[in-house]
Design a protein around this motif. Sequence first.
Motif, PDB file in Angstrom:
ATOM      1  N   LYS A   1       2.471   1.693  -3.318  1.00 38.99           N
ATOM      2  CA  LYS A   1       1.465   1.722  -4.388  1.00 38.99           C
ATOM      3  C   LYS A   1       1.795   0.725  -5.492  1.00 38.99           C
ATOM      4  O   LYS A   1       1.627   1.008  -6.696  1.00 38.99           O
ATOM      5  CB  LYS A   1       1.322   3.128  -4.962  1.00 38.99           C
TER       6      LYS A   1
ATOM      7  N   VAL B   1       0.711  -2.132  -7.403  1.00 37.64           N
ATOM      8  CA  VAL B   1      -0.586  -2.750  -7.662  1.00 37.64           C
ATOM      9  C   VAL B   1      -0.476  -4.270  -7.705  1.00 37.64           C
ATOM     10  O   VAL B   1      -1.349  -4.989  -7.202  1.00 37.64           O
ATOM     11  CB  VAL B   1      -1.168  -2.215  -8.982  1.00 37.64           C
TER      12      VAL B   1
ATOM     13  N   TYR C   1      -0.171  -5.512  -4.216  1.00 36.08           N
ATOM     14  CA  TYR C   1      -1.432  -5.236  -3.524  1.00 36.08           C
ATOM     15  C   TYR C   1      -2.475  -6.300  -3.864  1.00 36.08           C
ATOM     16  O   TYR C   1      -3.146  -6.848  -2.979  1.00 36.08           O
ATOM     17  CB  TYR C   1      -1.930  -3.850  -3.908  1.00 36.08           C
TER      18      TYR C   1
ATOM     19  N   VAL D   1       0.833  -1.206   0.000  1.00 32.02           N
ATOM     20  CA  VAL D   1       0.000   0.000   0.000  1.00 32.02           C
ATOM     21  C   VAL D   1       0.864   1.252   0.000  1.00 32.02           C
ATOM     22  O   VAL D   1       0.592   2.229  -0.718  1.00 32.02           O
ATOM     23  CB  VAL D   1      -0.951  -0.018   1.211  1.00 32.02           C
ATOM     24  N   ARG D   2       1.938   1.241   0.779  1.00 27.61           N
ATOM     25  CA  ARG D   2       2.797   2.425   0.880  1.00 27.61           C
ATOM     26  C   ARG D   2       3.513   2.712  -0.424  1.00 27.61           C
ATOM     27  O   ARG D   2       3.643   3.875  -0.834  1.00 27.61           O
ATOM     28  CB  ARG D   2       3.798   2.244   2.003  1.00 27.61           C
TER      29      ARG D   2
END
Length: 226
Positions: free
Chosen positions: A66, A68, A71, A63-64
């Motif tokens: 980003k 994808v 994630y 998440v930090r």
Amino acid sequence: MDRSMQEWLQHATSVPVSPCSAATLSAALCVLCPWSTIDALLYRVYRLVFGTLYPAYASYKAVRTKNVKEYVKWMMYWIVFALFTSAETFTDVFLSFWFPFYYEIKIILVLWLLSPATKGSSILYRKFVHPMLSRREQDIDECIAKAKEQGYHTVVQLGTKGMNYATTVLMQTAIKVGAALDLCVFLEQWWKVGVITGDAGDKPLGEVSLPRAPLEAARTLTSNLC
């Protein structure tokens, strides 16, 4: 496995130890222990560290940064791990005390879900979980909506009943307290009349001439307390 143990292994073997290799080593140690009680304890520690804490930190990193791809990978893991945890809640009750190598199998399964080499969580999600949820998504959404609506109405009804009950209790308490105060006034008036006129003596309370209000207060107190 904590950082000090990981550094010790790196120093002793001169080979970098990744979290997944540490999980593999821990799984091997757990499988080598044949006692069920120790297996259960080791499995819970193993699942906490490698099945929950490490994926949580990896999800935070995804998440930090980003990322994808990472994630999506960890989201699939959490969905599968949630279903796995729900299933083992029941299997622990019915299988743990008689099924051979029950905790060892679960340790290997958690390792299989977690490892990037096997990609177990991605395989389960893509082949089983996603198709199943896609077919039943509308039914699940309807059940959730009904549960929310019924829960809201239930909370409102319970709140209304609770307020009515509290109001009734407060009103009854106030009436009893008021009647008790009226009785105090009545007794004070009776004492004053007896002292001033000297007529009270040993007469019963009803034979003493008193103002009308204290007598009504006594009757009110008797009726309310009864």
